[in-house]
Design a protein around this motif. Structure first.
Motif, mmCIF file in Angstrom:
data_model
loop_
_atom_site.group_PDB
_atom_site.id
_atom_site.type_symbol
_atom_site.label_atom_id
_atom_site.label_comp_id
_atom_site.label_asym_id
_atom_site.label_seq_id
_atom_site.Cartn_x
_atom_site.Cartn_y
_atom_site.Cartn_z
ATOM 1 N N ASP A 189 0.255 -13.476 -7.404
ATOM 2 C CA ASP A 189 1.624 -13.301 -6.074
ATOM 3 C C ASP A 189 1.898 -12.473 -5.167
ATOM 4 O O ASP A 189 2.462 -12.738 -3.845
ATOM 5 C CB ASP A 189 2.970 -13.616 -6.615
ATOM 6 C CG ASP A 189 2.753 -15.424 -7.568
ATOM 7 O OD1 ASP A 189 2.892 -15.833 -6.447
ATOM 8 O OD2 ASP A 189 3.802 -15.624 -8.738
ATOM 9 N N ALA A 190 2.016 -11.087 -5.291
ATOM 10 C CA ALA A 190 2.047 -10.351 -4.835
ATOM 11 C C ALA A 190 1.608 -10.045 -3.636
ATOM 12 O O ALA A 190 1.552 -9.844 -2.949
ATOM 13 C CB ALA A 190 2.557 -8.982 -5.576
ATOM 14 N N ARG A 191 -0.264 -10.051 -4.016
ATOM 15 C CA ARG A 191 -0.997 -10.206 -2.527
ATOM 16 C C ARG A 191 -1.025 -11.642 -1.638
ATOM 17 O O ARG A 191 -1.775 -11.364 -0.322
ATOM 18 C CB ARG A 191 -2.419 -10.320 -3.089
ATOM 19 C CG ARG A 191 -2.155 -8.877 -4.380
ATOM 20 C CD ARG A 191 -2.233 -8.016 -3.583
ATOM 21 N NE ARG A 191 -2.598 -6.495 -4.831
ATOM 22 C CZ ARG A 191 -3.449 -5.857 -4.657
ATOM 23 N NH1 ARG A 191 -4.873 -5.888 -3.660
ATOM 24 N NH2 ARG A 191 -4.134 -4.667 -5.448
ATOM 25 N N PHE A 192 -0.565 -12.113 -2.589
ATOM 26 C CA PHE A 192 -1.040 -14.120 -1.463
ATOM 27 C C PHE A 192 0.352 -14.574 -1.038
ATOM 28 O O PHE A 192 0.513 -15.426 -0.482
ATOM 29 C CB PHE A 192 -1.840 -15.325 -2.147
ATOM 30 C CG PHE A 192 -3.441 -14.481 -1.835
ATOM 31 C CD1 PHE A 192 -3.488 -15.229 -0.177
ATOM 32 C CD2 PHE A 192 -3.965 -13.280 -2.526
ATOM 33 C CE1 PHE A 192 -5.109 -15.107 -0.391
ATOM 34 C CE2 PHE A 192 -5.399 -13.939 -1.338
ATOM 35 C CZ PHE A 192 -5.497 -14.251 -0.841
ATOM 36 N N GLY A 193 1.896 -13.662 -2.048
ATOM 37 C CA GLY A 193 2.826 -14.357 -1.135
ATOM 38 C C GLY A 193 2.826 -16.001 -2.075
ATOM 39 O O GLY A 193 2.435 -16.607 -1.682
ATOM 40 N N SER A 194 4.308 -16.523 -0.810
ATOM 41 C CA SER A 194 4.695 -18.580 -1.655
ATOM 42 C C SER A 194 3.589 -18.653 -1.116
ATOM 43 O O SER A 194 3.673 -18.474 0.231
ATOM 44 C CB SER A 194 6.582 -18.062 -1.285
ATOM 45 O OG SER A 194 7.198 -16.829 -1.390
#
Lengths: 388, 451
Positions: A73-78
């Motif tokens: 999630d932190a690498r690809f975001g919302s």
């Protein structure tokens, strides 16, 4: 492996597709010391090339609900689909350690960027991006371009495996995958003809298990399954015949497919893992094999949301599919944030409405595990058709 | 001097940062003229018009036939910056577009259906939807839809993605062959015979514009920077796309270069005292363009380079169109020399060079929901710049077109925290990257979406 009954085949397939440790890939590697496995991201890849280089092709299908996303999630975001994140998460949790390389292609912007994020984080891995073309018109020079692209990929794969792919070897690989696709076409035809005999959830598991095992083995399983299914009987249900469209990349959870069936639908066609059934007819087993593969991609492919083909507008092709399978309605089953499918929905909706074909839009995420709301929506949709 | 105390409330906090020179008047004239030509095309059928996309546009070919390009992206951004994008977006959503589809497309399609244009002038139905597919997969969908809704023929100019270190000869040959196909189509549309000399002339104009644009961008390496390479660059980008291959574009960039060079000679910056130099990655939040600019201005932070300004073409590292080989030049531009067709790691390298060669203090990454080409994976980019390179990085989320995704107070808080940390580090010589990477805050999933 001997298969006692068709039910145990389906059970085994369900186990295979639910196991993130790639048991069949591990088994193959144990049997082929030093052998390499190259995975490709959905939707389509020329697996024949991988196979002819002595490498085991693997089709990735994300991780479903079997892996908590803690890093990706932190690498690809919302606003990015599940499969991109679960694939990265599999990398970041060592689940892809058994895989020696990965191929990506021009299916969407998120998947393309994933290729390069993986490349930065896993420099030891063979990671490559294929340009699968979007201009199939004869004057564009597309077939020589694609054949050259396949040659580039072949060269890289040969470096990885240390084994040259001969033309003869490539033709054998093409023949094996032609057989695989032909068997799947037979199974799809059987299901459309007798949906009470072969449930879609069963067919799906059987097909998807092929993503993780050698094609030679999968062919044996399919032959055996077809044989047994021809003797199987089932009690027809009061279900409506539907085409499911939109799940060509990120795959719906098996339970969701069961729910659609249990809510009163016979799924008589779908685009699940469409790359396994990519060609409308066999790839030629004669002549230059790379040209045969390239020409088949350009001129003998199914329509797809991730490929432009002015000769075959998708919305018209979907309607043809509905009529060919004698379906009554369409369920658009689209992965959340899947931009190609969500865009296509607009033109599909317009055409289906113009043709008077009822349709229902459902959004899913592969990581979802409760489907009560979706079940109610499908039940309501079915009821509205049964009592109209 | 450009910086003047703004009148009224908050004047002390928001120094006026915009430069208003001749550039702005000429830019406005050119853009008005472009819209007038489009209206002429709509009313009289002459000149002919063709829809085209900004990234890696082959506008030189259109120019050689005196065809006027319609850029749906320019229309969409004009609507957003004028706060007129929401209504067409909502209309498109009623048609079936999802909240997660690119809002550029939704605004453009919605506006087309509602017959709304940013300037109130008439927009022609193009004779051809020419989809220069360079990396952005949404482009293919966008033009498929336009072709369907406008009943316009579509040509998909398929550009292989930059997946090797240098362009492959097969890639160039494939594009060139398609360009020749387009020539035949343009001959049919316009009834004119293709004239290689006119094409060479258009390519030569592009070359001159590129040279000046490139020098302008290099002027921002000066301390203080004479213009903002994110906010002000957008003013220059209009003529860059609409008039690049035309002598009017050449004239415009001559004036722009001269004016900005004079500012450098006078050591004039964007502010009386430039405090921070940043690189900005990602498209702007057009619906809140002014507010976002003010957030940076209040810290006297100037962007010295931006990736968004290379969407149409990447020239500051040396590429120029070549009139001797015009088809190959256009092909190379489409293939290699625009941001959209380059891979993520090439973008990381581009940003790294900006930070070093343009002497930046930090990087701001603007994740826009609409554009996955830019945004997918920007968390990894943040990781690379903070952890691997030690560059202070701020990560923000909103949208390029849809006003519902801009959380003004929250974004301002994050911008303030970032510059506070940067300022503190500058003053104390503390570990900048570490301090600001904490200031950059939690990962993306913790950000709230304003809906």
């Amino acid at each position: 492996m001997t298969l006692a009954t068709i039910d145990s085949t389906f059970e085994r397939c369900t186990e295979i597709i639910g196991d993130l440790n790639f048991p069949e890939v591990r088994r193959w590697k144990d049997e082929h010391p030093g052998g390499k496995a190259v995975a490709h991201f959905p939707v389509y890849a020329p697996v024949e090339l991988i196979h002819a280089c002595g490498i085991l092709p693997v089709t990735l299908n994300g991780a479903g609900d079997r892996l908590d996303i803690q890093h990706a999630d932190a690498r690809f975001g919302s606003f990015i689909c599940s499969i991109v994140k679960t694939t990265l998460e599999m990398g970041m949790t060592d689940h892809l350690a058994i895989i020696d390389g990965m191929l990506f292609s021009t299916i969407c912007d998120s998947a393309r960027n994933l290729c390069y994020v993986l490349k930065r984080n896993y420099p030891h891995m063979y990671l490559d991006f294929m340009h699968l073309p979007h201009n199939p018109m004869p004057g564009s020079g597309v077939v020589p371009f694609l054949a050259a692209e396949y040659k580039r990929i072949q060269d890289e794969l040969e470096k990885l495996s240390g084994k040259k792919a001969t033309d003869e070897g490539l033709r054998k690989s093409i023949a094996l995958y032609n057989e695989n696709r032909s068997l799947l076409r037979d199974l799809y035809a059987l299901r459309a003809e007798k949906p009470e005999v072969l449930r879609t959830s069963e067919l799906y598991a059987l097909m998807r298990a092929g993503n993780f095992m050698p094609v030679e083995t999968h062919n044996l399983w399919l032959v055996e399954a077809l044989g047994e299914l021809r003797g199987r009987t089932g009690k027809p249900r009061d279900s409506i015949r539907v085409v499911v469209e939109g799940s060509f990349c990120e795959q719906p959870p098996l339970d969701l497919i069961r729910i659609i069936e249990d809510a009163g639908c016979y799924v008589v066609d779908d685009d699940f893992i469409v790359g396994r059934r990519w060609f409308t007819e066999d790839v030629p087993e004669t002549g230059d094999p790379l040209t045969a593969l390239a020409d088949s991609y350009v001129n003998r492919s199914v329509y797809s949301s991730v490929r432009h083909d002015a000769r075959k507008p998708r919305q018209k092709e979907l309607v043809k599919k509905v009529h060919a399978r004698n379906a009554r309605a369409v369920i658009m089953l689209i992965a959340k944030f899947c931009e190609p499918a969500l865009f296509d929905y607009v033109l599909f909706k317009r055409e289906l409405e113009a043709q008077g074909i009822p349709h229902l839009l459902l959004e899913f995420e592969e990581k979802a595990f409760t489907f009560e709301r979706l079940r109610t929506e499908v039940e309501t949709f079915v009821e509205s058709l049964l009592f109209e | 001097m450009t910086e003047k105390p703004a009148a009224g409330k908050g004047a002390a906090e928001k120094p006026k940062s915009e430069y208003r020179g001749q550039i702005h008047k000429l830019q406005k004239d050119l853009m008005t003229r472009w819209y007038q030509r489009l209206e002429e095309s709509a009313l009289t059928g002459n000149p002919k018009s063709v829809s085209l996309l900004i990234s890696g546009a082959c506008v030189e070919l259109l120019e050689s036939f005196d065809v006027v390009p319609i850029y749906p992206e320019v229309n969409a951004l004009q609507l957003a910056i004028r706060h007129e994008s929401l209504e067409p977006i909502l209309y498109a959503e009623q048609m079936g577009y999802a909240s997660d589809n690119c809002a550029y497309v939704k605004a453009d399609v919605g506006a087309m259906m509602l017959r709304v244009t940013p300037t109130g002038t008439k927009m022609p139905t193009p004779a051809l939807a020419l989809c220069n597919f360079v990396g952005c997969n949404v482009y293919t969908k966008w033009f498929e839809h336009l072709s369907e809704f406008q009943q316009t023929p579509l040509y998909m100019l398929d550009t292989p993605f930059m997946r090797t270190d240098s362009p492959r000869k097969e890639d160039v040959a494939y594009i060139v062959q398609q360009l020749h196909e387009i020539v035949k189509i343009l001959e049919q549309i316009t009834g004119k015979k293709f004239d290689i000399d006119r094409f060479r002339h258009a390519v030569q104009c592009s070359r001159q514009v590129e040279e000046m644009w490139s020098r302008i961008k290099r002027l921002a390496q000066n301390v203080p920077a004479p213009f903002d390479a994110y906010f002000d660059a957008i003013t220059l980008m209009g003529p860059l796309y609409t008039y690049r291959a035309n002598p009017k574009g050449v004239e415009f960039f001559e004036v722009a270069l001269r004016e900005l060079q004079e500012k450098v000679d006078r050591k004039e910056g964007v502010y009386d005292q430039e405090r921070f130099r940043v690189v900005i990655e990602g498209p702007p939040p057009y619906p809140y363009f002014r507010s976002f600019r003010d957030m940076l201005s209040s810290w006297k932070a100037v962007s010295v380079a931006s990736t968004y300004s290379t969407v149409g073409g990447l020239w500051e590292f040396g590429f120029r169109h070549d009139a001797e080989n015009p088809f190959e030049a256009v092909a190379l531009h489409m293939l290699e020399q625009n941001l959209c067709n380059r891979n993520m790691l090439q973008r990381y390298e581009q940003i790294r060079r900006y930070v070093e060669e343009w002497k930046a203090d930090g990087l701001i990454i603007h994740f826009v929901k609409s554009c996955r080409l830019f945004s997918a994976g920007q968390g990894d980019m943040r990781d690379y710049f903070t952890r691997t390179l030690g560059i202070p990085t701020l990560y923000l989320e909103s949208d390029i077109e849809d006003p519902r995704y801009f959380g003004e107070a929250q974004i301002k808080n994050r911008v303030d925290a970032y510059f506070e940390a940067l300022g503190h580090a500058q003053a104390t010589g503390a570990a900048v990257a570490h301090a600001s990477s904490q200031a950059a805050g939690p990962s993306a999933q913790n950000l709230r979406v304003i809906d």
